[in-house]
Write a protein that holds these residues in place. Structure first.
Motif, short mmCIF file in Angstrom:
data_model
loop_
_atom_site.label_atom_id
_atom_site.label_comp_id
_atom_site.label_asym_id
_atom_site.label_seq_id
_atom_site.Cartn_x
_atom_site.Cartn_y
_atom_site.Cartn_z
N GLY A 104 4.63 10.82 -5.82
CA GLY A 104 3.64 10.62 -6.88
C GLY A 104 2.42 9.90 -6.32
O GLY A 104 1.97 8.89 -6.87
N VAL A 105 1.90 10.41 -5.22
CA VAL A 105 0.78 9.77 -4.53
C VAL A 105 -0.46 10.62 -4.70
O VAL A 105 -0.46 11.80 -4.34
CB VAL A 105 1.10 9.57 -3.04
CG1 VAL A 105 -0.07 8.89 -2.32
CG2 VAL A 105 2.38 8.76 -2.86
N ALA A 129 1.65 10.58 6.86
CA ALA A 129 2.79 9.70 7.10
C ALA A 129 3.59 9.48 5.82
O ALA A 129 4.83 9.51 5.85
CB ALA A 129 2.31 8.36 7.65
N VAL A 130 2.92 9.28 4.71
CA VAL A 130 3.63 9.03 3.46
C VAL A 130 4.36 10.29 3.00
O VAL A 130 5.54 10.22 2.61
CB VAL A 130 2.67 8.52 2.35
CG1 VAL A 130 3.39 8.37 1.02
CG2 VAL A 130 2.05 7.19 2.76
N ALA A 131 3.72 11.43 3.05
CA ALA A 131 4.38 12.67 2.63
C ALA A 131 5.62 12.95 3.48
O ALA A 131 6.70 13.25 2.95
CB ALA A 131 3.40 13.85 2.72
N ASN A 132 5.49 12.81 4.79
CA ASN A 132 6.64 13.02 5.68
C ASN A 132 7.70 11.95 5.47
O ASN A 132 8.90 12.25 5.49
CB ASN A 132 6.20 13.06 7.14
CG ASN A 132 5.49 14.35 7.48
OD1 ASN A 132 5.89 15.42 7.06
ND2 ASN A 132 4.41 14.25 8.24
N GLY A 150 0.82 -1.21 0.00
CA GLY A 150 0.00 0.00 0.00
C GLY A 150 0.85 1.25 0.00
O GLY A 150 2.08 1.19 0.01
N SER A 151 0.19 2.39 0.02
CA SER A 151 0.92 3.66 -0.01
C SER A 151 1.76 3.86 1.24
O SER A 151 2.84 4.46 1.18
CB SER A 151 -0.05 4.83 -0.18
OG SER A 151 -0.59 4.80 -1.49
N PHE A 152 1.31 3.37 2.38
CA PHE A 152 2.08 3.52 3.61
C PHE A 152 3.47 2.89 3.47
O PHE A 152 4.44 3.39 4.03
CB PHE A 152 1.32 2.90 4.79
CG PHE A 152 1.96 3.15 6.12
CD1 PHE A 152 1.81 4.37 6.76
CD2 PHE A 152 2.73 2.16 6.72
CE1 PHE A 152 2.40 4.60 7.99
CE2 PHE A 152 3.33 2.39 7.95
CZ PHE A 152 3.17 3.62 8.58
N GLU A 153 3.57 1.82 2.71
CA GLU A 153 4.82 1.09 2.55
C GLU A 153 5.75 1.70 1.50
O GLU A 153 6.87 1.22 1.31
CB GLU A 153 4.53 -0.38 2.21
CG GLU A 153 3.92 -1.17 3.35
CD GLU A 153 2.43 -0.89 3.57
OE1 GLU A 153 1.96 -1.04 4.71
OE2 GLU A 153 1.72 -0.52 2.60
N LEU A 156 4.80 5.89 -6.20
CA LEU A 156 3.48 6.00 -6.81
C LEU A 156 2.44 5.27 -5.96
O LEU A 156 2.60 4.09 -5.64
CB LEU A 156 3.49 5.40 -8.22
CG LEU A 156 4.45 6.04 -9.20
CD1 LEU A 156 4.50 5.23 -10.49
CD2 LEU A 156 4.06 7.48 -9.49
N GLY A 157 1.39 5.99 -5.60
CA GLY A 157 0.33 5.39 -4.81
C GLY A 157 -0.96 6.17 -4.95
O GLY A 157 -1.02 7.20 -5.64
#
Length: 164
Positions: A123-124, A104-107, A64-67, A87-88
Motif C-alpha cells: 500500500g505504498v 527496494a520496498v516492492a521487492n 520511512g517507506s524503506f523500513e 502503507l507508505g
C-alpha cells in the motif's frame, strides 16, 4: 489506472468477505505523514467496516517507506497474523533515490510475504508530486489505504478456503 474521472476505491463490483475471523497488521511510514496518516485511516476504518475486530488489528509505525519491509518481518515474526498491510508514500525528487527506494520496498514486501507465507500488501504510493499522493489518500482518486485493506481481507481468506 486512475484518471480524473475515476476513483479506484470503488468495490461495488466485488464481494468483500467478512474480516471478523482474521488478524491483521498495519505497518505505516511516518514520512509524508499527512499522506500516510490518511492511508492509515482508510485502511483501519475499512477493516472495521468489513468486520475486523479492533483487538485483532496491530499497528506499528516505522520511520520511512524503506523500513516497511523490516517492520513487516518483525511483526510477522512476533505475532500470528493473517495478513499485513504496508502503507507508505514515496514522492519523486530530483535524484535517483526515488527509484531505489520504490524498487527496494516492492521487492522487500514480496520477499517478506514469501518468507512468512502470509499476504503482505503493498500500500505504498509512488507519485510524481504531493498532489498526486493526496489525490490517492482520500482525494479524487479514492484512498489506496482502503484498497490495501480490502486486498488484505481477500488474501487472508485464500488459505482457509483451500483447507490448508
Amino acid at each position: 489506472m486512475a484518471t480524473s474521472l475515476k476513483s479506484l476505491s470503488d468495490f461495488s463490483h466485488i464481494e468483500v468477505p467478512s474480516a471478523e475471523a482474521y488478524k491483521f497488521g498495519i505497518i505505516v511510514s511516518q514520512w509524508n505523514a499527512a499522506v500516510t496518516g490518511a492511508l492509515y485511516e482508510g485502511a483501519y476504518s475499512s477493516l472495521l467496516k468489513h468486520g475486523a475486530l479492533e483487538e485483532n488489528i496491530t499497528t506499528i509505525k516505522v520511520p520511512g517507506s524503506f523500513e516497511l519491509t523490516s517492520g513487516a518481518d518483525i511483526l510477522l515474526g512476533s505475532k500470528n497474523l493473517d495478513a499485513v498491510i504496508c502503507l507508505g508514500c514515496v514522492i519523486q525528487g530530483e535524484t535517483p533515490h526515488f527509484g531505489f527506494i520504490c524498487n527496494a520496498v516492492a521487492n522487500g514486501v514480496t520477499k517478506v510475504s514469501i518468507k512468512h507465507t502470509k499476504p503482505v500488501i503493498f500500500g505504498v504510493l509512488t507519485t510524481d508530486n504531493l498532489q498526486q499522493a493526496l489525490d490517492r489518500a482520500g482525494g479524487k482518486h479514492g484512498n489506496k489505504g482502503e484498497e490495501a485493506a480490502v486486498t488484505a481481507i481477500m488474501m487472508a481468506g485464500i488459505k482457509p478456503s483451500l483447507n490448508l
